[in-house]
Write an enzyme that holds these catalytic residues in place. Structure first.
Site, PDB file in Angstrom:
ATOM      1  N   ASP A  10       0.787  -1.252   0.000  1.00 46.12           N
ATOM      2  CA  ASP A  10       0.000   0.000   0.000  1.00 46.12           C
ATOM      3  C   ASP A  10       0.817   1.299   0.000  1.00 46.12           C
ATOM      4  OD1 ASP A  10      -1.987  -1.881   0.168  1.00 46.12           O
ATOM      5  OD2 ASP A  10      -2.821  -1.195   2.062  1.00 46.12           O
ATOM      6  N   ASP A  52      -4.481  -0.808  -1.678  1.00 51.33           N
ATOM      7  CA  ASP A  52      -5.775  -0.747  -1.022  1.00 51.33           C
ATOM      8  C   ASP A  52      -6.711  -0.213  -2.112  1.00 51.33           C
ATOM      9  OD1 ASP A  52      -6.938  -1.211   1.523  1.00 51.33           O
ATOM     10  OD2 ASP A  52      -6.875   0.911   2.064  1.00 51.33           O
ATOM     11  N   HIS A  54     -10.593   0.282  -2.636  1.00 50.77           N
ATOM     12  CA  HIS A  54     -11.943   0.187  -2.085  1.00 50.77           C
ATOM     13  C   HIS A  54     -13.023   0.629  -3.064  1.00 50.77           C
ATOM     14  CE1 HIS A  54     -10.247  -0.664   1.802  1.00 50.77           C
ATOM     15  NE2 HIS A  54      -9.651   0.502   1.913  1.00 50.77           N
ATOM     16  N   HIS A  71     -10.710   6.870   1.564  1.00 57.28           N
ATOM     17  CA  HIS A  71      -9.341   6.807   1.028  1.00 57.28           C
ATOM     18  C   HIS A  71      -9.249   5.673   0.014  1.00 57.28           C
ATOM     19  CE1 HIS A  71      -9.472   3.781   4.193  1.00 57.28           C
ATOM     20  NE2 HIS A  71      -8.588   3.121   3.459  1.00 57.28           N
ATOM     21  N   LYS A  96      -6.541  -5.139  -2.859  1.00 59.16           N
ATOM     22  CA  LYS A  96      -7.121  -5.619  -1.602  1.00 59.16           C
ATOM     23  C   LYS A  96      -8.134  -4.611  -1.065  1.00 59.16           C
ATOM     24  CE  LYS A  96      -4.316  -4.628   1.967  1.00 59.16           C
ATOM     25  NZ  LYS A  96      -4.685  -3.202   2.131  1.00 59.16           N
ATOM     26  N   CYS A 140      -2.196  -2.638   7.859  1.00 57.57           N
ATOM     27  CA  CYS A 140      -2.031  -3.621   6.785  1.00 57.57           C
ATOM     28  C   CYS A 140      -0.718  -4.388   6.874  1.00 57.57           C
ATOM     29  CB  CYS A 140      -2.216  -2.954   5.432  1.00 57.57           C
ATOM     30  SG  CYS A 140      -3.937  -2.449   5.192  1.00 57.57           S
TER      31      CYS A 140
HETATM   32  C1  VGL Z   1      -4.762   0.747   5.864  1.00 58.79           C
HETATM   33  C2  VGL Z   1      -6.202   1.853   7.260  1.00 58.79           C
HETATM   34  C3  VGL Z   1      -7.217   1.705   6.355  1.00 58.79           C
HETATM   35  C4  VGL Z   1      -3.375   0.247   5.596  1.00 58.79           C
HETATM   36  C5  VGL Z   1      -5.777   0.576   4.948  1.00 58.79           C
HETATM   37  O1  VGL Z   1      -2.975   0.123   4.408  1.00 58.79           O
HETATM   38  O2  VGL Z   1      -2.650  -0.007   6.583  1.00 58.79           O
HETATM   39  N1  VGL Z   1      -4.991   1.382   7.015  1.00 58.79           N
HETATM   40  N2  VGL Z   1      -7.002   1.074   5.204  1.00 58.79           N
HETATM   41 ZN    ZN Z   2      -8.371   1.030   3.568  1.00 53.63          ZN
END
Ligand code: VGL
Ligand code: ZN
Length: 200
Positions: A10, A52, A54, A71, A96, A140
């Site tokens: 990420d 990430d 979404h 995000h 993911k 993550c």
């Molecule tokens: C993450 C918070 C929300 C991460 C992803 O990549 O650690 N943290 N979504």
């Molecule tokens: Zn996230």
């Protein structure tokens, strides 16, 4: 280094300074990860990178009852890799957090564009040892490291190539300790690259 893989988690605009869910010093991970990735590519070792990714409406976001500001919505600039991250041509890209019902913190929740899960991609390449860095240490990265250990993979966390959210002060330090106690090794990129024969 045989049977080793690099897992980059990420390193996206939204988790870096200026992003929607910026991690303090999130961009500090980029230079060490570029160095590690170049070394893995030169050795012909596999590199996996997650994003990430979404849906616009998900229980992961505050607007829909979840814990986080919006995000990394798929296909937006915030969800793109940070422009300074240099991913070799051979990199295997994973998505993911694509499910509306799940947070999808772990890279093991991730799949490639054909829907093949990380676990299967690792098995196919006989990867038994993962070097892991990226964002965020306390979410993550932590979830991915613990899942990898559960699957009996040998894990090295790259300590200069991670950064955390620290909603509570000390979350990142506690997370690194949890990972160590669960069986991960903690090394800097420099230390990892110096090693001739890593232990299993
Ligand atoms: C993450 C918070 C929300 C991460 C992803 O990549 O650690 N943290 N979504
Ligand atoms: Zn996230």
């Amino acid at each position: 280094m045989k049977n080793s893989g690099l897992l980059i988690i990420d390193v996206q605009n939204d988790f870096c300074p200026g992003g929607a869910l910026a991690v303090t010093n999130g961009d500090r991970v980029i230079a060490p990860l570029n160095r590690m990735a170049a070394s893995f590519a030169a050795a012909g070792l596999p590199i996996f990178a997650t994003r990430d990714w979404h849906p616009p409406e998900t229980g992961h976001f505050q607007a829909y009852g979840g814990p986080w500001p919006t995000h990394c919505v798929r296909d937006t600039a915030g969800a793109a890799y940070h422009p300074d991250l240099q991913l070799p041509e051979s990199t295997i890209h994973l998505y993911k957090g694509t499910d509306e019902e799940r947070d999808g913190y772990s890279a093991f929740d991730g799949a490639d564009q054909s829907g093949v899960l990380l676990e299967r991609l690792l098995t196919d390449r006989a990867v038994t040892r993962l070097y892991i860095g990226g964002l965020a240490t306390d979410y993550c990265v932590r979830a991915s490291v613990l899942d990898a250990l559960t699957r009996s993979l040998a894990v090295t966390v790259l300590t200069d190539a991670v950064a955390g959210v620290d909603l509570q002060p000390g979350d990142s330090e506690r997370s690194l300790n949890d990972m160590r106690v669960a069986g991960a090794r903690l090394l800097t990129v420099e230390q990892a690259l110096q090693e001739q024969d890593p232990p299993r």
